[in-house]
Every structure is written in structure tokens, then in C-alpha cells.
Write an enzyme that holds these catalytic residues in place. Sequence first.
Site, PDB file in Angstrom:
ATOM      1  CG  ASP A   1      23.863   3.297  60.743  1.00 40.39           C
ATOM      2  OD1 ASP A   1      23.679   3.977  61.765  1.00 40.39           O
ATOM      3  OD2 ASP A   1      22.993   3.131  59.877  1.00 40.39           O
TER       4      ASP A   1
ATOM      5  CD  GLU B   1      20.492  -0.305  59.030  1.00 38.27           C
ATOM      6  OE1 GLU B   1      19.446  -0.935  59.040  1.00 38.27           O
ATOM      7  OE2 GLU B   1      20.777   0.529  58.174  1.00 38.27           O
TER       8      GLU B   1
ATOM      9  CG  ASN C   1      16.405   0.366  56.468  1.00 35.05           C
ATOM     10  OD1 ASN C   1      17.152   0.924  57.268  1.00 35.05           O
ATOM     11  ND2 ASN C   1      16.616   0.387  55.177  1.00 35.05           N
ATOM     12  CG  HIS C   2      19.797  -2.237  55.364  1.00 41.05           C
ATOM     13  ND1 HIS C   2      19.273  -2.656  54.161  1.00 41.05           N
ATOM     14  CD2 HIS C   2      20.195  -0.965  55.179  1.00 41.05           C
ATOM     15  CE1 HIS C   2      19.363  -1.669  53.280  1.00 41.05           C
ATOM     16  NE2 HIS C   2      19.908  -0.624  53.866  1.00 41.05           N
TER      17      HIS C   2
ATOM     18  CG  HIS D   1      17.698   3.110  61.222  1.00 44.30           C
ATOM     19  ND1 HIS D   1      19.063   3.180  61.358  1.00 44.30           N
ATOM     20  CD2 HIS D   1      17.483   2.584  59.994  1.00 44.30           C
ATOM     21  CE1 HIS D   1      19.649   2.699  60.271  1.00 44.30           C
ATOM     22  NE2 HIS D   1      18.707   2.337  59.429  1.00 44.30           N
TER      23      HIS D   1
HETATM   24 FE   FE2 Z   1      22.675   2.161  58.031  1.00 49.23          FE
END
Ligand code: FE2
Length: 286
Positions: A11, A42, A70-71, A173
Site C-alpha cells: 500500500d 488504496e 476498503n479505502h 486485502h
Molecule cells: Fe492500506
Amino acid sequence: MAVVKALMIGDVVGDSGLDALEGLLPAAIREYGADFVVVNGENAAKGFGLTEKTLRRILSAGADMVTSGNHVWEKREFWPVMEKEPRILRPANYPAGTVGRGWALMEKAGVPWVVINLQGREQMTPIDCPFRAFDAIFNGLGSATASDAHPLYESGGFLPDSPFTGPILVDFHAESTREKEALGYFIDGRASLIAGTHTHVQTADERILPRGSGYITDLGMTGVAGAVIGMDTKICLDQTRTQVPYHMEPAKPGPGLREVMTGVVVEIDRETGRALSVARVAKFGG
Ligand SMILES: [Fe+2]
């Protein structure tokens, strides 16, 4: 035996992460002779989600495909970008009809690469089952072609069973190490690499599973080393000590805080798609 190499990078956290990626990724691609590069983006837009500009910076730095988690939903203006740009993925196991796509097939230098993005459910939002989502995508791959950038899982238009033997890279993730290892063994033998993301701390458990898939529980992150998961240490301390929901901000480089980019490099048998080796990558900037 023909061998191809893929680099998967953890990430990217904020501007510090983008700077680190731009400074460190091109040299790593040359050093490892990477044929294909996947970067999880993300957290690129100030720590939460992506924007079109941050996506372009990741692609320009050398990524062939950008995964997320998720982000990815944080910046609403980014949603249309997920529809028009085939090189950004969101987890495939969101319900049918969700904006964007969860996997892609991209041909590069004559090699058909498949990238599948999945998200865990333990200690996370209870979306659709990542195990069943993988099965649905995998079972459709035999008939997919290079122009097929459409998410079969979401459309429900599964293609007939026919094993795909090209390289397949999975970004899972997820928060739970149990869920990550479980998915690794579930997929084993059907993908070249299952790499976890989300927790931002690179794990030391990279290995080849019994049926030939490379595996690591978490790739780590790209940003500032010496802080808390790439975020500002003081804010994280305030948050965890008081449980007040402070808004986290990416850490900035400074004394004792170096840029870092972590992930893995995997060697893949071009004919079978199985992993031949998997090794951790950790590159530091100034
Ligand atoms: Fe992350």
C-alpha cells in the site's frame, strides 16, 4: 523453461508514499528484471483512497496494474475513474452492480497476466465471500481473452470451466492473518502468487505453498519507515491511547524517518503459472 517475474508492492501511503514509489520503483524494476508490476494504491490520496492524479503517478512510476481495498471508496470523484480506467481494481467480492471491476486480464509482451483483487471479511465489512468470488473468476478464465476486462463475477456471466495457465496474481486485502493464510491454501495451485495487503507491516512468511503458489501474508507498505503503519506517529498514539477517533495523516520524512517501499518479487513458470521462487523486497530511500 520460460520464466517471467512479477513485482508486487504494498500500500502506497499518501504523498510520502508516492514520492517513495517514484524514487524507488523504477530502479527495483530494473534490478529484478520485473516483467509485470502490481502496486496497491488504496492509501495514495493523503492516506485514504485514490484520486485520478494519484493513480496516474502510480502508473507513471511503473505499475502495470493498481489494486486497492476498503479505502478505495473514500473519494467519491474517483468512482467514475474506476469505470473508465482498466488498470485500477477494487476488491472483486463487493456485491454485483458495485462500481468498478475486481479483476483484469492484461497482455504484456505476449504474456497474458491476470490480477485478482479480493477483500477479507474478518474484522472488516461483511461483503461477499472472497473464496467463492475467487472460484467464480478462476473458473471463467479459460475462455477469457486479452480484450476481456469485464468482471465476470459481477455480471454473473461465468464462462465454462477451463483452467487458465498464465500467471495469476492475487491481492488479498484483509485484516486477519488466519483468513489470509486460509485463502492462500484454498487458492494454492491455482494462482502464481497470493499476496496480502492492508496491515502495512511486511511479514516474514513468504514461501511456496504445497501446490505451487507463492504466498506472503502482507506485502507491507510504501511510505515513511519508522512511523506507525506509514501514518503520523503522534496522531496514532493519541488515537490508540485515548480511543478518540482522530483523523490519521501520512507521516512525513524527517530525521530518522526514511522512505521505504516493500513487497515481493516472484519468479513464475510461464507454462504452468506456478511460482518458482518468492522473495521479500524492501528498498529504502534517503
Ligand atoms: Fe492500506
